[in-house]
Design a protein around this motif. Structure first.
Motif, PDB file in Angstrom:
ATOM      1  N   VAL A   6       0.843  -1.196   0.000  1.00  0.00           N
ATOM      2  CA  VAL A   6       0.000   0.000   0.000  1.00  0.00           C
ATOM      3  C   VAL A   6       0.874   1.240   0.000  1.00  0.00           C
ATOM      4  O   VAL A   6       2.021   1.211   0.445  1.00  0.00           O
ATOM      5  CB  VAL A   6      -0.959   0.027   1.219  1.00  0.00           C
ATOM      6  CG1 VAL A   6      -2.008  -1.060   1.116  1.00  0.00           C
ATOM      7  CG2 VAL A   6      -0.203  -0.072   2.530  1.00  0.00           C
ATOM      8  N   GLU A   7       0.310   2.326  -0.523  1.00  0.00           N
ATOM      9  CA  GLU A   7       0.967   3.632  -0.499  1.00  0.00           C
ATOM     10  C   GLU A   7       0.658   4.271   0.844  1.00  0.00           C
ATOM     11  O   GLU A   7      -0.478   4.669   1.113  1.00  0.00           O
ATOM     12  CB  GLU A   7       0.432   4.515  -1.634  1.00  0.00           C
ATOM     13  CG  GLU A   7       0.855   4.080  -3.010  1.00  0.00           C
ATOM     14  CD  GLU A   7       2.323   4.366  -3.281  1.00  0.00           C
ATOM     15  OE1 GLU A   7       2.846   5.372  -2.765  1.00  0.00           O
ATOM     16  OE2 GLU A   7       2.940   3.556  -3.988  1.00  0.00           O
ATOM     17  N   SER A   8       1.653   4.319   1.714  1.00  0.00           N
ATOM     18  CA  SER A   8       1.444   4.860   3.051  1.00  0.00           C
ATOM     19  C   SER A   8       2.796   5.124   3.691  1.00  0.00           C
ATOM     20  O   SER A   8       3.746   4.376   3.467  1.00  0.00           O
ATOM     21  CB  SER A   8       0.657   3.852   3.899  1.00  0.00           C
ATOM     22  OG  SER A   8       0.613   4.250   5.252  1.00  0.00           O
ATOM     23  N   SER A   9       2.849   6.173   4.508  1.00  0.00           N
ATOM     24  CA  SER A   9       4.079   6.422   5.260  1.00  0.00           C
ATOM     25  C   SER A   9       4.117   5.581   6.532  1.00  0.00           C
ATOM     26  O   SER A   9       5.156   5.467   7.178  1.00  0.00           O
ATOM     27  CB  SER A   9       4.200   7.909   5.603  1.00  0.00           C
ATOM     28  OG  SER A   9       3.094   8.314   6.378  1.00  0.00           O
ATOM     29  N   ALA A  49      -8.629   4.589   2.065  1.00  0.00           N
ATOM     30  CA  ALA A  49      -8.417   5.803   2.866  1.00  0.00           C
ATOM     31  C   ALA A  49      -7.297   6.655   2.273  1.00  0.00           C
ATOM     32  O   ALA A  49      -6.281   6.135   1.814  1.00  0.00           O
ATOM     33  CB  ALA A  49      -8.071   5.428   4.307  1.00  0.00           C
ATOM     34  N   GLU A  50      -7.500   7.952   2.298  1.00  0.00           N
ATOM     35  CA  GLU A  50      -6.475   8.886   1.824  1.00  0.00           C
ATOM     36  C   GLU A  50      -5.229   8.778   2.699  1.00  0.00           C
ATOM     37  O   GLU A  50      -4.106   8.778   2.198  1.00  0.00           O
ATOM     38  CB  GLU A  50      -7.032  10.308   1.836  1.00  0.00           C
ATOM     39  CG  GLU A  50      -6.107  11.310   1.207  1.00  0.00           C
ATOM     40  CD  GLU A  50      -6.738  12.680   1.118  1.00  0.00           C
ATOM     41  OE1 GLU A  50      -6.017  13.670   1.381  1.00  0.00           O
ATOM     42  OE2 GLU A  50      -7.934  12.768   0.781  1.00  0.00           O
ATOM     43  N   SER A  51      -5.447   8.674   4.012  1.00  0.00           N
ATOM     44  CA  SER A  51      -4.346   8.485   4.954  1.00  0.00           C
ATOM     45  C   SER A  51      -4.575   7.177   5.700  1.00  0.00           C
ATOM     46  O   SER A  51      -5.432   7.095   6.585  1.00  0.00           O
ATOM     47  CB  SER A  51      -4.260   9.637   5.953  1.00  0.00           C
ATOM     48  OG  SER A  51      -3.333   9.299   6.992  1.00  0.00           O
ATOM     49  N   LYS A  52      -3.835   6.152   5.332  1.00  0.00           N
ATOM     50  CA  LYS A  52      -3.992   4.848   5.962  1.00  0.00           C
ATOM     51  C   LYS A  52      -3.547   4.885   7.424  1.00  0.00           C
ATOM     52  O   LYS A  52      -4.140   4.224   8.270  1.00  0.00           O
ATOM     53  CB  LYS A  52      -3.266   3.784   5.159  1.00  0.00           C
ATOM     54  CG  LYS A  52      -3.986   3.539   3.825  1.00  0.00           C
ATOM     55  CD  LYS A  52      -3.201   2.686   2.889  1.00  0.00           C
ATOM     56  CE  LYS A  52      -3.922   2.440   1.580  1.00  0.00           C
ATOM     57  NZ  LYS A  52      -4.537   3.602   0.962  1.00  0.00           N
ATOM     58  N   GLY A  53      -2.530   5.656   7.734  1.00  0.00           N
ATOM     59  CA  GLY A  53      -2.086   5.789   9.115  1.00  0.00           C
ATOM     60  C   GLY A  53      -3.146   6.424   9.986  1.00  0.00           C
ATOM     61  O   GLY A  53      -3.400   5.972  11.106  1.00  0.00           O
ATOM     62  N   ARG A  54      -3.776   7.471   9.508  1.00  0.00           N
ATOM     63  CA  ARG A  54      -4.849   8.133  10.260  1.00  0.00           C
ATOM     64  C   ARG A  54      -6.032   7.185  10.436  1.00  0.00           C
ATOM     65  O   ARG A  54      -6.599   7.078  11.523  1.00  0.00           O
ATOM     66  CB  ARG A  54      -5.307   9.411   9.563  1.00  0.00           C
ATOM     67  CG  ARG A  54      -6.358  10.173  10.374  1.00  0.00           C
ATOM     68  CD  ARG A  54      -6.838  11.460   9.713  1.00  0.00           C
ATOM     69  NE  ARG A  54      -5.720  12.321   9.369  1.00  0.00           N
ATOM     70  CZ  ARG A  54      -5.449  12.751   8.121  1.00  0.00           C
ATOM     71  NH1 ARG A  54      -6.231  12.409   7.113  1.00  0.00           N
ATOM     72  NH2 ARG A  54      -4.418  13.531   7.889  1.00  0.00           N
ATOM     73  N   PHE A  55      -6.392   6.482   9.348  1.00  0.00           N
ATOM     74  CA  PHE A  55      -7.504   5.531   9.439  1.00  0.00           C
ATOM     75  C   PHE A  55      -7.191   4.450  10.473  1.00  0.00           C
ATOM     76  O   PHE A  55      -8.032   4.096  11.299  1.00  0.00           O
ATOM     77  CB  PHE A  55      -7.806   4.894   8.080  1.00  0.00           C
ATOM     78  CG  PHE A  55      -9.015   4.008   8.115  1.00  0.00           C
ATOM     79  CD1 PHE A  55     -10.275   4.524   7.892  1.00  0.00           C
ATOM     80  CD2 PHE A  55      -8.895   2.661   8.419  1.00  0.00           C
ATOM     81  CE1 PHE A  55     -11.403   3.712   7.963  1.00  0.00           C
ATOM     82  CE2 PHE A  55     -10.004   1.838   8.493  1.00  0.00           C
ATOM     83  CZ  PHE A  55     -11.271   2.369   8.260  1.00  0.00           C
ATOM     84  N   PHE A  56      -5.967   3.926  10.445  1.00  0.00           N
ATOM     85  CA  PHE A  56      -5.556   2.919  11.416  1.00  0.00           C
ATOM     86  C   PHE A  56      -5.714   3.450  12.843  1.00  0.00           C
ATOM     87  O   PHE A  56      -6.304   2.786  13.697  1.00  0.00           O
ATOM     88  CB  PHE A  56      -4.107   2.496  11.160  1.00  0.00           C
ATOM     89  CG  PHE A  56      -3.519   1.711  12.295  1.00  0.00           C
ATOM     90  CD1 PHE A  56      -3.857   0.388  12.491  1.00  0.00           C
ATOM     91  CD2 PHE A  56      -2.638   2.312  13.186  1.00  0.00           C
ATOM     92  CE1 PHE A  56      -3.337  -0.329  13.566  1.00  0.00           C
ATOM     93  CE2 PHE A  56      -2.110   1.601  14.252  1.00  0.00           C
ATOM     94  CZ  PHE A  56      -2.466   0.280  14.441  1.00  0.00           C
ATOM     95  N   ASN A  57      -5.197   4.635  13.093  1.00  0.00           N
ATOM     96  CA  ASN A  57      -5.244   5.203  14.439  1.00  0.00           C
ATOM     97  C   ASN A  57      -6.674   5.461  14.921  1.00  0.00           C
ATOM     98  O   ASN A  57      -6.977   5.297  16.102  1.00  0.00           O
ATOM     99  CB  ASN A  57      -4.422   6.486  14.520  1.00  0.00           C
ATOM    100  CG  ASN A  57      -2.939   6.213  14.540  1.00  0.00           C
ATOM    101  OD1 ASN A  57      -2.488   5.238  15.136  1.00  0.00           O
ATOM    102  ND2 ASN A  57      -2.170   7.044  13.874  1.00  0.00           N
ATOM    103  N   GLN A  58      -7.557   5.847  14.013  1.00  0.00           N
ATOM    104  CA  GLN A  58      -8.920   6.202  14.398  1.00  0.00           C
ATOM    105  C   GLN A  58      -9.874   5.013  14.435  1.00  0.00           C
ATOM    106  O   GLN A  58     -10.864   5.050  15.167  1.00  0.00           O
ATOM    107  CB  GLN A  58      -9.482   7.261  13.449  1.00  0.00           C
ATOM    108  CG  GLN A  58      -8.784   8.597  13.563  1.00  0.00           C
ATOM    109  CD  GLN A  58      -9.268   9.612  12.542  1.00  0.00           C
ATOM    110  OE1 GLN A  58      -9.963   9.278  11.582  1.00  0.00           O
ATOM    111  NE2 GLN A  58      -8.875  10.862  12.739  1.00  0.00           N
ATOM    112  N   ASN A  59      -9.603   3.959  13.650  1.00  0.00           N
ATOM    113  CA  ASN A  59     -10.602   2.903  13.473  1.00  0.00           C
ATOM    114  C   ASN A  59     -10.144   1.483  13.789  1.00  0.00           C
ATOM    115  O   ASN A  59     -10.985   0.581  13.856  1.00  0.00           O
ATOM    116  CB  ASN A  59     -11.129   2.929  12.033  1.00  0.00           C
ATOM    117  CG  ASN A  59     -11.785   4.235  11.705  1.00  0.00           C
ATOM    118  OD1 ASN A  59     -12.913   4.480  12.100  1.00  0.00           O
ATOM    119  ND2 ASN A  59     -11.078   5.099  10.998  1.00  0.00           N
TER     120      ASN A  59
END
Length: 72
Positions: A6-9, A49-59
């Motif tokens: 995936v494209e993610s930092s 998700a546009e931001s996979k890291g943010r999605f991970f942290n929130q969900n």
């Protein structure tokens, strides 16, 4: 489990087994975790998700039980 890059930092790859509701996440650090119970909707939304890291942290983080896997 088969994971796809995936494209993610934050994340390197994501795998999902819809028969067991098992989400496998490989982080950029190389650490691998399995999360138990996320419905298919969570996997689909993570992948788009546009931001996979943010999605991970929130969900996902702190919402599902998990184990850290040992590298082979």
């Amino acid at each position: 489990m088969q994971r796809e890059p995936v494209e993610s930092s934050t994340l390197a790859s994501v795998g999902y087994d819809e028969t067991q509701f098992l989400l496998e996440l490989e982080f950029r650090s190389g650490t691998l975790y399995q999360y138990f119970g996320p419905p298919d909707r969570i996997h689909r939304e993570l992948m788009t998700a546009e931001s996979k890291g943010r999605f991970f942290n929130q969900n996902i983080r702190d919402h599902f039980p998990y184990v850290r896997l040992q590298r082979a």
